[in-house]
Design a protein around this motif. Structure first.
Motif, PDB file in Angstrom:
ATOM      1  N   VAL A  52       0.856  -1.182   0.000  1.00 45.97           N
ATOM      2  CA  VAL A  52       0.000   0.000   0.000  1.00 45.97           C
ATOM      3  C   VAL A  52       0.889   1.227   0.000  1.00 45.97           C
ATOM      4  O   VAL A  52       1.768   1.366   0.834  1.00 45.97           O
ATOM      5  N   SER A  53       0.664   2.140  -0.980  1.00 45.71           N
ATOM      6  CA  SER A  53       1.536   3.305  -1.088  1.00 45.71           C
ATOM      7  C   SER A  53       0.854   4.402  -1.880  1.00 45.71           C
ATOM      8  O   SER A  53       0.100   4.141  -2.798  1.00 45.71           O
ATOM      9  N   ASP A  54       1.163   5.646  -1.508  1.00 48.28           N
ATOM     10  CA  ASP A  54       0.777   6.775  -2.347  1.00 48.28           C
ATOM     11  C   ASP A  54       2.022   7.596  -2.657  1.00 48.28           C
ATOM     12  O   ASP A  54       1.952   8.785  -2.912  1.00 48.28           O
ATOM     13  N   ASP A  55       3.175   6.961  -2.646  1.00 51.71           N
ATOM     14  CA  ASP A  55       4.466   7.595  -2.872  1.00 51.71           C
ATOM     15  C   ASP A  55       4.677   7.819  -4.364  1.00 51.71           C
ATOM     16  O   ASP A  55       4.908   6.877  -5.118  1.00 51.71           O
ATOM     17  N   LEU A  56       4.631   9.086  -4.792  1.00 54.99           N
ATOM     18  CA  LEU A  56       4.792   9.381  -6.215  1.00 54.99           C
ATOM     19  C   LEU A  56       6.233   9.256  -6.678  1.00 54.99           C
ATOM     20  O   LEU A  56       6.495   9.160  -7.871  1.00 54.99           O
ATOM     21  N   VAL A  57       7.189   9.269  -5.747  1.00 50.94           N
ATOM     22  CA  VAL A  57       8.580   9.085  -6.131  1.00 50.94           C
ATOM     23  C   VAL A  57       8.783   7.663  -6.647  1.00 50.94           C
ATOM     24  O   VAL A  57       9.441   7.435  -7.656  1.00 50.94           O
ATOM     25  N   LYS A  58       8.185   6.702  -5.952  1.00 57.23           N
ATOM     26  CA  LYS A  58       8.259   5.313  -6.410  1.00 57.23           C
ATOM     27  C   LYS A  58       7.395   5.100  -7.649  1.00 57.23           C
ATOM     28  O   LYS A  58       7.605   4.169  -8.407  1.00 57.23           O
ATOM     29  N   GLY A  59       6.421   5.955  -7.835  1.00 57.56           N
ATOM     30  CA  GLY A  59       5.560   5.853  -9.001  1.00 57.56           C
ATOM     31  C   GLY A  59       4.326   5.016  -8.743  1.00 57.56           C
ATOM     32  O   GLY A  59       4.242   4.308  -7.746  1.00 57.56           O
ATOM     33  N   PRO A  60       3.358   5.098  -9.637  1.00 56.07           N
ATOM     34  CA  PRO A  60       2.131   4.318  -9.500  1.00 56.07           C
ATOM     35  C   PRO A  60       2.401   2.849  -9.811  1.00 56.07           C
ATOM     36  O   PRO A  60       3.467   2.503 -10.294  1.00 56.07           O
ATOM     37  N   PRO A  61       1.446   1.979  -9.527  1.00 60.22           N
ATOM     38  CA  PRO A  61       1.623   0.573  -9.874  1.00 60.22           C
ATOM     39  C   PRO A  61       1.892   0.444 -11.371  1.00 60.22           C
ATOM     40  O   PRO A  61       1.406   1.246 -12.174  1.00 60.22           O
ATOM     41  N   GLU A  62       2.659  -0.580 -11.720  1.00 64.94           N
ATOM     42  CA  GLU A  62       2.952  -0.776 -13.129  1.00 64.94           C
ATOM     43  C   GLU A  62       1.679  -1.057 -13.925  1.00 64.94           C
ATOM     44  O   GLU A  62       1.541  -0.622 -15.045  1.00 64.94           O
ATOM     45  N   ASN A  63       0.782  -1.825 -13.355  1.00 63.47           N
ATOM     46  CA  ASN A  63      -0.460  -2.116 -14.070  1.00 63.47           C
ATOM     47  C   ASN A  63      -1.525  -2.612 -13.099  1.00 63.47           C
ATOM     48  O   ASN A  63      -1.208  -3.017 -11.984  1.00 63.47           O
ATOM     49  N   GLU A  64      -2.748  -2.573 -13.556  1.00 62.93           N
ATOM     50  CA  GLU A  64      -3.886  -3.133 -12.830  1.00 62.93           C
ATOM     51  C   GLU A  64      -4.685  -3.948 -13.837  1.00 62.93           C
ATOM     52  O   GLU A  64      -5.107  -3.423 -14.871  1.00 62.93           O
ATOM     53  N   MET A  65      -4.873  -5.223 -13.571  1.00 60.47           N
ATOM     54  CA  MET A  65      -5.553  -6.108 -14.516  1.00 60.47           C
ATOM     55  C   MET A  65      -7.060  -5.858 -14.516  1.00 60.47           C
ATOM     56  O   MET A  65      -7.666  -5.669 -13.469  1.00 60.47           O
ATOM     57  N   MET A  66      -7.613  -5.862 -15.717  1.00 62.26           N
ATOM     58  CA  MET A  66      -9.059  -5.748 -15.897  1.00 62.26           C
ATOM     59  C   MET A  66      -9.509  -6.727 -16.969  1.00 62.26           C
ATOM     60  O   MET A  66      -8.797  -6.972 -17.935  1.00 62.26           O
ATOM     61  N   GLY A  67     -10.680  -7.248 -16.771  1.00 59.28           N
ATOM     62  CA  GLY A  67     -11.338  -8.036 -17.798  1.00 59.28           C
ATOM     63  C   GLY A  67     -12.578  -7.279 -18.245  1.00 59.28           C
ATOM     64  O   GLY A  67     -13.234  -6.627 -17.425  1.00 59.28           O
ATOM     65  N   PHE A  68     -12.890  -7.321 -19.528  1.00 56.77           N
ATOM     66  CA  PHE A  68     -14.090  -6.648 -20.035  1.00 56.77           C
ATOM     67  C   PHE A  68     -14.408  -7.142 -21.434  1.00 56.77           C
ATOM     68  O   PHE A  68     -13.556  -7.676 -22.130  1.00 56.77           O
ATOM     69  N   ASP A  69     -15.661  -6.983 -21.815  1.00 56.86           N
ATOM     70  CA  ASP A  69     -16.110  -7.278 -23.174  1.00 56.86           C
ATOM     71  C   ASP A  69     -16.263  -5.951 -23.901  1.00 56.86           C
ATOM     72  O   ASP A  69     -16.713  -4.960 -23.313  1.00 56.86           O
ATOM     73  N   HIS A  70     -15.896  -5.933 -25.165  1.00 58.60           N
ATOM     74  CA  HIS A  70     -15.969  -4.704 -25.955  1.00 58.60           C
ATOM     75  C   HIS A  70     -16.631  -5.001 -27.298  1.00 58.60           C
ATOM     76  O   HIS A  70     -16.162  -5.846 -28.057  1.00 58.60           O
ATOM     77  N   PHE A  71     -17.728  -4.314 -27.569  1.00 59.13           N
ATOM     78  CA  PHE A  71     -18.390  -4.383 -28.874  1.00 59.13           C
ATOM     79  C   PHE A  71     -18.246  -3.024 -29.536  1.00 59.13           C
ATOM     80  O   PHE A  71     -18.499  -1.991 -28.908  1.00 59.13           O
ATOM     81  N   ARG A  72     -17.820  -3.013 -30.785  1.00 65.18           N
ATOM     82  CA  ARG A  72     -17.666  -1.769 -31.536  1.00 65.18           C
ATOM     83  C   ARG A  72     -18.336  -1.905 -32.895  1.00 65.18           C
ATOM     84  O   ARG A  72     -18.162  -2.910 -33.585  1.00 65.18           O
ATOM     85  N   PHE A  73     -19.086  -0.865 -33.277  1.00 69.25           N
ATOM     86  CA  PHE A  73     -19.623  -0.751 -34.630  1.00 69.25           C
ATOM     87  C   PHE A  73     -19.444   0.689 -35.084  1.00 69.25           C
ATOM     88  O   PHE A  73     -20.020   1.600 -34.487  1.00 69.25           O
ATOM     89  N   TYR A  74     -18.609   0.891 -36.090  1.00 68.10           N
ATOM     90  CA  TYR A  74     -18.402   2.207 -36.688  1.00 68.10           C
ATOM     91  C   TYR A  74     -18.751   2.099 -38.176  1.00 68.10           C
ATOM     92  O   TYR A  74     -18.288   1.180 -38.854  1.00 68.10           O
ATOM     93  N   GLN A  75     -19.545   3.040 -38.669  1.00 73.65           N
ATOM     94  CA  GLN A  75     -19.842   3.108 -40.097  1.00 73.65           C
ATOM     95  C   GLN A  75     -19.774   4.563 -40.534  1.00 73.65           C
ATOM     96  O   GLN A  75     -20.468   5.412 -39.970  1.00 73.65           O
ATOM     97  N   THR A  76     -18.943   4.838 -41.525  1.00 67.99           N
ATOM     98  CA  THR A  76     -18.746   6.193 -42.020  1.00 67.99           C
ATOM     99  C   THR A  76     -18.906   6.193 -43.541  1.00 67.99           C
ATOM    100  O   THR A  76     -18.379   5.309 -44.214  1.00 67.99           O
TER     101      THR A  76
END
Length: 194
Positions: A52-76
């Motif tokens: 647990v840290s809020d030390d900006l010198v050490k920097g933020p976590p390298e990553n945070e894992m997320m799972g999600f579904d993504h639907f995209r429809f683009y028509q131009t």
């Protein structure tokens, strides 16, 4: 898993250019924070090692894992102006993010393990499990490439202003300006395929 159909199609005499982007993805990938609001940087509570840290010198976590579904429809649809290589037109764009699984979020831990996604969404009073972006666009393109699929010379300029109002189904109203510029030139004019 993903399904993707993308393509540009010129209609008769290159008078119309149809641009399509259709995707469905089941994603599991790291995220690295959301927003440009500095206040979200000061709430880092978990690193890659669980510290647990809020030390900006050490920097933020390298990553945070997320799972999600993504639907995209683009028509131009873009119409060619006279006998030029200038095209203009309108489009519709839909992105649906659903089934969001914020894998590092643990509100029952002591102290709670908060993530960037959780902090941003709750700070903006937006849903945690999914959201939609739906809107229309105004588009312009100038394309002087010698070949669309494999250009050796020319340039492409593309501009798109997207408006995503809530009345078209967006979770929150927003707008986007997309500018793109590509320049193609040969490093070896005697043999352009090298």
């Amino acid at each position: 898993m993903f399904l993707q159909v993308r393509g540009n199609m010129f209609l008769e005499d290159d008078r119309w250019l149809m641009m399509t982007d259709l995707r469905f993805n089941l994603n599991s990938q790291p995220t690295y924070g959301l927003s440009t609001d500095a206040s979200y940087m000061y709430h880092t509570v978990i690193g890659e090692d669980g510290e647990v840290s809020d030390d900006l010198v050490k920097g933020p976590p390298e990553n945070e894992m997320m799972g999600f579904d993504h639907f995209r429809f683009y028509q131009t649809a873009l119409r060619r102006h006279a006998d030029t290589r200038f095209f203009y037109g309108v489009g519709y764009h839909l992105d649906i993010m659903s089934n969001i699984d914020d894998k590092q979020l643990d509100l029952d831990a002591d102290p709670p393990r908060l993530t960037y996604h959780y902090q941003y969404q709750t700070g903006k009073d937006m849903p945690l499990e999914g959201y939609t972006q739906s809107g229309v666009s105004l588009n312009a393109s100038l394309d002087s490439r010698d070949n669309v699929a494999n250009p050796y010379d020319g340039r492409l300029v593309f501009a798109s202003l997207r408006l995503n109002p809530e009345f078209l189904g967006s979770t929150e109203g927003a707008s986007q300006l997309w500018l793109e510029y590509r320049d193609y030139f040969n490093l070896n004019p005697k043999d352009p395929e090298i």
